[in-house]
Design a protein around this motif. Structure first.
Motif, PDB file in Angstrom:
ATOM      1  N   GLU A 120       0.848  -1.191   0.000  1.00 38.44           N
ATOM      2  CA  GLU A 120       0.000   0.000   0.000  1.00 38.44           C
ATOM      3  C   GLU A 120       0.883   1.240   0.000  1.00 38.44           C
ATOM      4  O   GLU A 120       1.901   1.267   0.687  1.00 38.44           O
ATOM      5  CB  GLU A 120      -0.853   0.022   1.274  1.00 38.44           C
ATOM      6  N   PRO A 121       0.495   2.266  -0.720  1.00 38.77           N
ATOM      7  CA  PRO A 121       1.303   3.492  -0.655  1.00 38.77           C
ATOM      8  C   PRO A 121       1.241   4.091   0.745  1.00 38.77           C
ATOM      9  O   PRO A 121       0.237   3.952   1.436  1.00 38.77           O
ATOM     10  CB  PRO A 121       0.643   4.417  -1.675  1.00 38.77           C
ATOM     11  N   VAL A 122       2.314   4.694   1.154  1.00 42.03           N
ATOM     12  CA  VAL A 122       2.331   5.329   2.465  1.00 42.03           C
ATOM     13  C   VAL A 122       1.672   6.705   2.347  1.00 42.03           C
ATOM     14  O   VAL A 122       1.861   7.410   1.354  1.00 42.03           O
ATOM     15  CB  VAL A 122       3.780   5.421   3.022  1.00 42.03           C
ATOM     16  N   LYS A 123       0.865   7.021   3.361  1.00 42.65           N
ATOM     17  CA  LYS A 123       0.174   8.311   3.318  1.00 42.65           C
ATOM     18  C   LYS A 123       0.956   9.349   4.110  1.00 42.65           C
ATOM     19  O   LYS A 123       1.334   9.112   5.258  1.00 42.65           O
ATOM     20  CB  LYS A 123      -1.224   8.155   3.898  1.00 42.65           C
ATOM     21  N   VAL A 124       1.188  10.480   3.490  1.00 40.03           N
ATOM     22  CA  VAL A 124       1.906  11.579   4.143  1.00 40.03           C
ATOM     23  C   VAL A 124       0.971  12.772   4.243  1.00 40.03           C
ATOM     24  O   VAL A 124       0.524  13.310   3.218  1.00 40.03           O
ATOM     25  CB  VAL A 124       3.167  11.965   3.324  1.00 40.03           C
ATOM     26  N   VAL A 125       0.657  13.152   5.467  1.00 42.90           N
ATOM     27  CA  VAL A 125      -0.216  14.319   5.651  1.00 42.90           C
ATOM     28  C   VAL A 125       0.653  15.568   5.766  1.00 42.90           C
ATOM     29  O   VAL A 125       1.641  15.597   6.502  1.00 42.90           O
ATOM     30  CB  VAL A 125      -1.107  14.154   6.902  1.00 42.90           C
ATOM     31  N   TRP A 126       0.284  16.568   5.000  1.00 39.79           N
ATOM     32  CA  TRP A 126       1.055  17.826   4.967  1.00 39.79           C
ATOM     33  C   TRP A 126       0.162  18.972   5.426  1.00 39.79           C
ATOM     34  O   TRP A 126      -0.841  19.273   4.790  1.00 39.79           O
ATOM     35  CB  TRP A 126       1.552  18.080   3.531  1.00 39.79           C
ATOM     36  N   ALA A 150       0.437  11.581  -8.808  1.00 38.87           N
ATOM     37  CA  ALA A 150       0.296  10.899 -10.105  1.00 38.87           C
ATOM     38  C   ALA A 150       1.654  10.426 -10.632  1.00 38.87           C
ATOM     39  O   ALA A 150       1.711   9.565 -11.505  1.00 38.87           O
ATOM     40  CB  ALA A 150      -0.349  11.847 -11.114  1.00 38.87           C
ATOM     41  N   SER A 151       2.736  10.977 -10.105  1.00 40.91           N
ATOM     42  CA  SER A 151       4.067  10.695 -10.668  1.00 40.91           C
ATOM     43  C   SER A 151       4.666   9.386 -10.162  1.00 40.91           C
ATOM     44  O   SER A 151       5.649   8.904 -10.703  1.00 40.91           O
ATOM     45  CB  SER A 151       5.029  11.841 -10.346  1.00 40.91           C
ATOM     46  N   GLN A 152       4.109   8.822  -9.095  1.00 44.22           N
ATOM     47  CA  GLN A 152       4.665   7.594  -8.533  1.00 44.22           C
ATOM     48  C   GLN A 152       3.589   6.872  -7.704  1.00 44.22           C
ATOM     49  O   GLN A 152       2.507   7.411  -7.475  1.00 44.22           O
ATOM     50  CB  GLN A 152       5.918   7.904  -7.685  1.00 44.22           C
ATOM     51  N   LYS A 153       3.918   5.631  -7.279  1.00 47.45           N
ATOM     52  CA  LYS A 153       2.886   4.814  -6.628  1.00 47.45           C
ATOM     53  C   LYS A 153       3.157   4.544  -5.151  1.00 47.45           C
ATOM     54  O   LYS A 153       2.368   3.905  -4.479  1.00 47.45           O
ATOM     55  CB  LYS A 153       2.794   3.457  -7.342  1.00 47.45           C
ATOM     56  N   ASP A 154       4.306   5.000  -4.644  1.00 52.04           N
ATOM     57  CA  ASP A 154       4.701   4.620  -3.279  1.00 52.04           C
ATOM     58  C   ASP A 154       4.161   5.543  -2.187  1.00 52.04           C
ATOM     59  O   ASP A 154       4.022   5.125  -1.041  1.00 52.04           O
ATOM     60  CB  ASP A 154       6.237   4.605  -3.167  1.00 52.04           C
ATOM     61  N   VAL A 155       3.909   6.783  -2.529  1.00 48.19           N
ATOM     62  CA  VAL A 155       3.544   7.781  -1.513  1.00 48.19           C
ATOM     63  C   VAL A 155       2.307   8.551  -1.977  1.00 48.19           C
ATOM     64  O   VAL A 155       2.225   8.954  -3.138  1.00 48.19           O
ATOM     65  CB  VAL A 155       4.704   8.793  -1.302  1.00 48.19           C
ATOM     66  N   VAL A 156       1.379   8.730  -1.059  1.00 51.27           N
ATOM     67  CA  VAL A 156       0.231   9.597  -1.358  1.00 51.27           C
ATOM     68  C   VAL A 156       0.269  10.756  -0.359  1.00 51.27           C
ATOM     69  O   VAL A 156       0.195  10.537   0.854  1.00 51.27           O
ATOM     70  CB  VAL A 156      -1.113   8.844  -1.210  1.00 51.27           C
ATOM     71  N   VAL A 157       0.414  11.956  -0.879  1.00 48.39           N
ATOM     72  CA  VAL A 157       0.434  13.130  -0.008  1.00 48.39           C
ATOM     73  C   VAL A 157      -0.978  13.687   0.094  1.00 48.39           C
ATOM     74  O   VAL A 157      -1.703  13.775  -0.901  1.00 48.39           O
ATOM     75  CB  VAL A 157       1.405  14.205  -0.553  1.00 48.39           C
ATOM     76  N   GLU A 158      -1.363  14.023   1.305  1.00 52.16           N
ATOM     77  CA  GLU A 158      -2.647  14.693   1.509  1.00 52.16           C
ATOM     78  C   GLU A 158      -2.380  16.059   2.124  1.00 52.16           C
ATOM     79  O   GLU A 158      -1.860  16.162   3.241  1.00 52.16           O
ATOM     80  CB  GLU A 158      -3.538  13.876   2.450  1.00 52.16           C
ATOM     81  N   ALA A 159      -2.706  17.095   1.358  1.00 53.82           N
ATOM     82  CA  ALA A 159      -2.466  18.459   1.842  1.00 53.82           C
ATOM     83  C   ALA A 159      -3.661  18.941   2.642  1.00 53.82           C
ATOM     84  O   ALA A 159      -4.799  18.819   2.192  1.00 53.82           O
ATOM     85  CB  ALA A 159      -2.216  19.384   0.663  1.00 53.82           C
ATOM     86  N   VAL A 160      -3.412  19.470   3.821  1.00 53.06           N
ATOM     87  CA  VAL A 160      -4.504  19.954   4.674  1.00 53.06           C
ATOM     88  C   VAL A 160      -4.223  21.395   5.082  1.00 53.06           C
ATOM     89  O   VAL A 160      -3.204  21.684   5.718  1.00 53.06           O
ATOM     90  CB  VAL A 160      -4.648  19.085   5.949  1.00 53.06           C
TER      91      VAL A 160
END
Ligand SMILES: O=P(O)(O)OC[C@H](O)CO
Length: 438
Positions: free
Chosen positions: A29-35, A56-66
């Motif tokens: 699963e991609p790791v989620k990074v909250v920003w 969209a550029s990669q599959k390992d990390v999903v950034v969520e901007a808050v």
């Protein structure tokens, strides 16, 4: 709409993290990074685009901007979350939060990722790094960098018989131009009561705000807010208010910006990060000129301090999240992303090569005003005045400075008394804070 003194009006990103379990490094699963960030309005939209492009550029990390409100609000939320897992992996913190973030022990110093990855720092702007390098290392990665500039209404200058290609550069010239520009219910200028401007006025006069070389050669123990640089600035500002050529609209740059765009005031001070918003806002109404931050005619050599914010990786998140945050930071620092950010906001690219990107060149032709800020930054000589002050209690000190300016402009105190009092209070806070830092 920068994180400084603007009202948080929009939520730039959807969702908030309530403390999800850290993803394992081995998981598919991609790791989620909250920003957590403080960029509202158009700036928030630009953030969301950068995040979407990264995801969209990669599959390992999903950034969520808050979006977490202003810089002050977001930092306060982080302080409140420090003992729990409810905080983010990545946070944008204004430049004056730098000392606090180091002392908080809540971060993994950026230098650790830089060294482990052999990340080439020479691609970044030296004078931006110079601000954030404390004790020889980077604790955060610069992201949105700005400085304050003078915005002026060229049409009002023409109507007042002033040269629209020559913005005033000294305090004396600003006062004289403001007199000429004040008529028909319109004012020469309006400057927000923003501590950031006072900090910058000091640097522009080559003056330090704190002892121990602005807190760069050891923890600062004394505020020098009541020195000549401060008194001279406040005396000039107050005189313009008394002469009714400067309109006091309070602390929020959002309010001075609106007055400027509405043509109610001919000059204002604001961040370069507001440039796109201001120029686009005035579109079809008047032509916007830009000039350097003014200084007294007899000022020593100085310049502007790198403003804006940088991003920190918090150490109470999993290694996978922290590494994911670092991947995103590297993406943000690439010329393409920096070019996009610069063009859509007015913040400087942190990466030198961004200036070679075609969109930056095209944008400069469309918004020649951007050059003022870039030139002002490049013209600034590095010394401990222009490097800027560092202190753990900077957010509180900035508010005390704003109260002091407010008291003077409202006629409650004289510049010296008011600054003496604020300097004393800040010095007291430094003493208390320094006892807590080992
Ligand atoms: O409005 P910004 O983002 O340019 O930041 C201004 C100040 O540096 C914030 O402390």
């Amino acid at each position: 709409a920068c994180g400084g003194t603007s009202q948080p009006t929009t939520t730039a990103s959807s969702g908030t993290d309530k403390g999800t379990a850290p993803a394992s490094a081995a998981s598919k699963e991609p790791v989620k990074v909250v920003w957590w960030h403080s960029m509202s309005g158009e700036l928030g939209k630009a953030i969301d685009k950068l995040v979407a492009d990264f995801n969209a550029s990669q599959k390992d990390v999903v950034v969520e901007a808050v979006f977490q409100g202003t810089y002050d609000e977001s930092l306060n939320k982080m302080k409140a979350s420090m003992d729990s897992k409810s905080g983010p992996a990545l946070i944008q913190v204004f430049e004056i939060g730098s000392r606090f973030m180091i002392d908080s022990k809540a971060i993994t110093p950026m230098q650790k990722f830089i060294d482990a990855d052999k990340f080439d720092l020479s691609q970044l702007e030296e004078n931006i790094l110079n601000y954030y390098r404390i004790d020889g290392k980077l604790n955060s990665m610069p992201f949105n960098t700005s400085n304050p500039i003078l915005y002026y209404n060229k049409d009002m200058f023409k109507a007042a018989g002033l040269d629209p290609e020559k913005p005033p550069v000294t305090y004396e010239e600003v006062a004289a131009a403001s007199k000429a520009l004040t008529k028909d219910g319109k004012y020469g200028n309006s400057f927000a009561i923003y501590g950031w401007f006072m900090e910058q006025f000091f640097a522009n006069q080559g003056a330090e705000l704190l002892n121990n070389n602005n807190g760069r050669k050891g923890l600062a123990t004394e505020s020098m807010l009541n020195s000549d640089a401060g008194i001279k600035t406040l005396t000039w500002w107050k005189q313009m208010v008394d002469d009714k050529v400067s309109l006091n609209l309070g602390r929020k740059t959002d309010d001075t910006k609106k007055a400027f765009i509405a043509g109610q005031v001919a000059m204002t001070l604001d961040s370069t990060g507001s440039l796109r918003g201001i120029v686009d806002g005035a579109q079809g109404k008047f032509e916007v000129g830009t000039g350097y931050l003014p200084k007294p005619s007899d000022a020593k050599d100085g310049g502007v301090i790198v403003g804006g914010a940088s991003v920190y990786i918090l150490n109470n998140r999993s290694e996978a999240e922290q590494n994911g945050a670092w991947q995103f930071i590297k993406f943000l620092a690439e010329p393409k992303q920096q070019a996009f950010w610069h063009v859509n906001t007015g913040y400087f690219p942190i990466t030198k090569k961004a200036y070679d990107e075609q969109i930056v060149k095209d944008n400069l032709a469309k918004y020649p005003q951007l050059k003022t800020a870039v030139d002002q930054l490049h013209a600034t000589k590095a010394n401990t005045a222009t490097q800027g002050a560092v202190m753990g209690v900077f957010p509180e000190a900035r508010q005390l400075t704003e109260s002091a300016i407010e008291e003077v402009l409202n006629g409650k105190k004289q510049p010296k008394d008011s600054l003496d009092n604020a300097a004393k209070e800040i010095t007291g806070k430094l003493g208390t804070y320094n006892k807590t830092v080992k």
